[in-house]
Design a protein around this motif. Structure first.
Motif, PDB file in Angstrom:
ATOM      1  N   GLY A 506      44.645  44.117  32.973  1.00 47.79           N
ATOM      2  CA  GLY A 506      44.270  42.770  33.503  1.00 47.79           C
ATOM      3  C   GLY A 506      45.334  42.195  33.816  1.00 47.79           C
ATOM      4  O   GLY A 506      46.631  42.266  33.403  1.00 47.79           O
ATOM      5  N   THR A 523      41.443  33.644  44.718  1.00 48.49           N
ATOM      6  CA  THR A 523      39.827  33.969  44.412  1.00 48.49           C
ATOM      7  C   THR A 523      39.470  34.924  45.325  1.00 48.49           C
ATOM      8  O   THR A 523      38.533  35.691  44.905  1.00 48.49           O
ATOM      9  CB  THR A 523      39.202  32.552  44.718  1.00 48.49           C
ATOM     10  N   GLY A 526      39.873  38.298  44.133  1.00 52.17           N
ATOM     11  CA  GLY A 526      38.763  38.759  42.848  1.00 52.17           C
ATOM     12  C   GLY A 526      39.327  38.082  41.659  1.00 52.17           C
ATOM     13  O   GLY A 526      38.963  38.424  40.493  1.00 52.17           O
ATOM     14  N   PHE A 527      40.145  37.063  41.572  1.00 52.21           N
ATOM     15  CA  PHE A 527      40.710  36.064  40.633  1.00 52.21           C
ATOM     16  C   PHE A 527      39.654  35.337  40.134  1.00 52.21           C
ATOM     17  O   PHE A 527      39.087  34.688  41.241  1.00 52.21           O
ATOM     18  CB  PHE A 527      41.923  35.430  40.550  1.00 52.21           C
ATOM     19  N   LEU A 528      39.427  35.053  38.889  1.00 51.68           N
ATOM     20  CA  LEU A 528      38.427  34.037  38.243  1.00 51.68           C
ATOM     21  C   LEU A 528      39.124  33.113  37.525  1.00 51.68           C
ATOM     22  O   LEU A 528      40.066  33.350  36.654  1.00 51.68           O
ATOM     23  CB  LEU A 528      37.341  34.595  37.793  1.00 51.68           C
ATOM     24  N   ARG A 545      42.175  38.477  36.595  1.00 54.60           N
ATOM     25  CA  ARG A 545      41.464  39.435  37.417  1.00 54.60           C
ATOM     26  C   ARG A 545      41.631  40.846  36.434  1.00 54.60           C
ATOM     27  O   ARG A 545      42.523  41.380  36.194  1.00 54.60           O
ATOM     28  CB  ARG A 545      41.664  39.672  38.715  1.00 54.60           C
TER      29      ARG A 545
END
Length: 547
Positions: A506, A523, A526-528, A545
């Protein structure tokens, strides 16, 4: 053609007596082992065999069928015999079957035909040995070819015990020592494997092999093989650097080691006729002989291998020989897999100390060591120029990628130390040890310098739970005038793939809450959001991510 014209001649000069042919760029040595050589390939291989024989060398042809051979298949066995018969008809009288670096599993038909993996290998090796007329030199490389690969140990390995019990006594067994790349070879460890194999092993010495790391080359001497080793050996083969010109000092010192051993062994019983490689019974020669070997290396790397006289056309044409000091520096920077030479040791020690004590930049000791480090960096830069302008162009072509890489790395390190002298901070770093195999630590001296520089950053206060799931941290910067985000997206995607390929599970990135464009960019990849500023002293938003 380089091998045909040069290798046998050089080996004869160095008192060596055996050359094993098994290049990885010959697809018909391993991947396409079933295919016979074309007429053109046959001619080249025959020329090499004949040249070796004319020089009094034993030419050993090695084949590696272990990746996909079906041991119980009569067809595969027929193809194996056809291939080796073709090489035998070219005048080759010594052979090797290599079963290294392959999976222990067998197909269904092999499982039904043989009691074990070792039994399958031994059966094929014995049949091929008989088929070739029991040649005086026939080598067998087991899948467990060093102590660290034996399960559960050398003395209790069912695989090695089967090999020792069933392999015909005329076949020599290859062994690399305690590890794949053994720092030292001891009579005690060799006596143990000799007992299990029921014959003295033949050492395949990987001390100077560099095919596992494209940023390392080993110019240092053959060493770490203590007295009394000859009594426990059937032979010794040195696996050299991939770069031909890098092997002069390794092979020259190996030849000196062998010669010294023969001179000390006069009056003793001779080794068996089937012994191969450079055998020796003493440690690296004493200092006067070592100096003579190094001097020979200096003369070799300082001149051209061409006998043609060419007019001097300035530095760009390559007309300046390396000095003795430059050769010693070159060898010291690219020494051996388990140890650096003195110049490399001093560079690393000074850089590590300067970084760890950068809160004392005003102290005289720090300034003195910084000056010494900067001067050493300048010496490497001058060495780079000297190699580029050297009369030995072959050496330049083989070593340029390494010296270029190190020169550029030290330019960064030099700028880093100059920068430290203008600020006040602190950080510590420790270099890895050398207990693991050398390929664990990529890049040699250049890689270690980069590692010291890489870990210089301010302490970050991130929870252990975050670092456990997201061990990699990303810092993303983009020029203000950047309009097209596709380039940044492609670069970041490649970086994420590289992190995943290197076992990172990660990655996280900290951004300011007001940086809406960067948050939106991450975002979409795929980053949160996983952590906000109120949960920690800093005010940033942490996006993460999983890979």
């Amino acid at each position: 053609m380089q091998l045909i014209l040069i290798v046998p001649f050089r080996m004869q000069m160095w008192n060596l007596n055996t050359y094993l042919y098994g290049p990885k760029d010959d697809l018909k040595h391993r991947l396409l082992w079933r295919e016979v050589y074309s007429a053109e390939e046959e001619a080249q291989l025959k020329a090499l065999v004949c040249e070796a024989v004319s020089r009094g060398l034993t030419f050993v042809y090695a084949l590696s069928p272990g990746q996909d051979i079906v041991f119980s298949s009569s067809w595969d066995l027929t193809l194996l015999k056809r291939k080796l018969r073709q090489v035998s008809d070219l005048g080759c009288q010594a052979f090797a079957l290599l079963f290294d670096d392959i999976d222990h599993s067998m197909c269904q038909s092999d499982t039904e035909a043989f009691s074990s993996f070792a039994h399958a290998q031994v059966t094929v090796a014995n049949e091929i040995f008989h088929f070739l007329g029991e040649p005086p030199v026939f080598l067998f490389c087991p899948t467990e070819y060093c102590s660290s690969l034996c399960t559960p140990s050398v003395s209790k390995s069912p695989y090695l015990l089967t090999i020792g019990e069933n392999l015909l006594p005329g076949i020599s067994v290859i062994w690399t020592g305690n590890k794949v790349i053994s720092r030292e070879l001891s009579p005690e460890s060799l006596a143990e494997v000799q007992s299990v194999l029921r014959r003295p092993p033949l050492i395949w010495d990987n001390l100077h092999a560099n095919d596992y790391d494209s940023r390392r080359v080993f110019l240092g001497p053959f060493k770490g093989r203590p007295p009394g080793l000859r009594a426990h050996l059937r032979g010794l083969l040195l696996n050299p650097n991939c770069e031909f010109e890098a092997n002069f000092i390794p092979l020259h010192t190996l030849g000196s080691w062998y010669k010294e051993g023969k001179e000390e062994g006069k009056g003793e019983s001779r080794m068996e006729d089937r012994s191969t490689g450079a055998l020796a019974s003493d440690e690296i020669p004493a200092d006067p002989v070592m100096n003579q070997d190094l001097k020979a290396g200096e003369n070799q790397v300082s001149r051209s291998f061409s006998h043609e006289k060419t007019p001097r056309r300035g530095l760009c044409s390559g007309s300046v020989p390396l000095s003795e000091a430059q050769v010693r520096l070159l060898v010291g920077l690219y020494y051996l897999p388990h140890e650096h030479g003195p110049p490399a040791q001093n560079l690393l020690q000074d850089l590590t100390w300067l970084k760890a004590n950068c809160h004392c930049v005003s102290v005289e000791e720090w300034r003195d060591r910084a000056g010494r480090f900067l001067a050493a960096c300048d010496d490497v830069a001058l060495l780079h120029s000297a190699v580029v302008n050297s009369i030995n162009r072959a050496l330049l072509y083989d070593l340029y990628p390494y010296i270029w890489d190190l020169r550029n790395t030290l330019l960064v390190a030099k700028a880093f130390i100059c920068w430290l002298g203008e600020r006040d901070t602190s950080s510590g770093a420790e270099l890895h040890g050398v207990e693991a195999e050398p390929w664990v630590f990529k890049g040699g001296l250049s890689g270690e310098v980069q590692e010291v520089l890489l870990y210089f950053h301010e302490e970050q206060d991130y929870p252990d739970s975050l670092l456990y799931h997201f061990p990699s941290q990303l810092r993303l910067e983009a020029l203000p005038e950047l309009v097209d985000c596709s380039v940044s997206r492609s670069l970041l995607t490649a970086l994420l793939m590289a992190l995943k390929a290197n076992s990172s599970q990660g990655v996280f990135c900290e951004v300011q809450p007001t940086d809406g464009l960067r948050i939106e960019f991450l975002t979409k990849l795929g980053f949160l959001e996983i952590l906000r500023g109120e949960a920690r002293p800093r005010e940033g938003v942490v996006l993460g991510r999983l890979l």
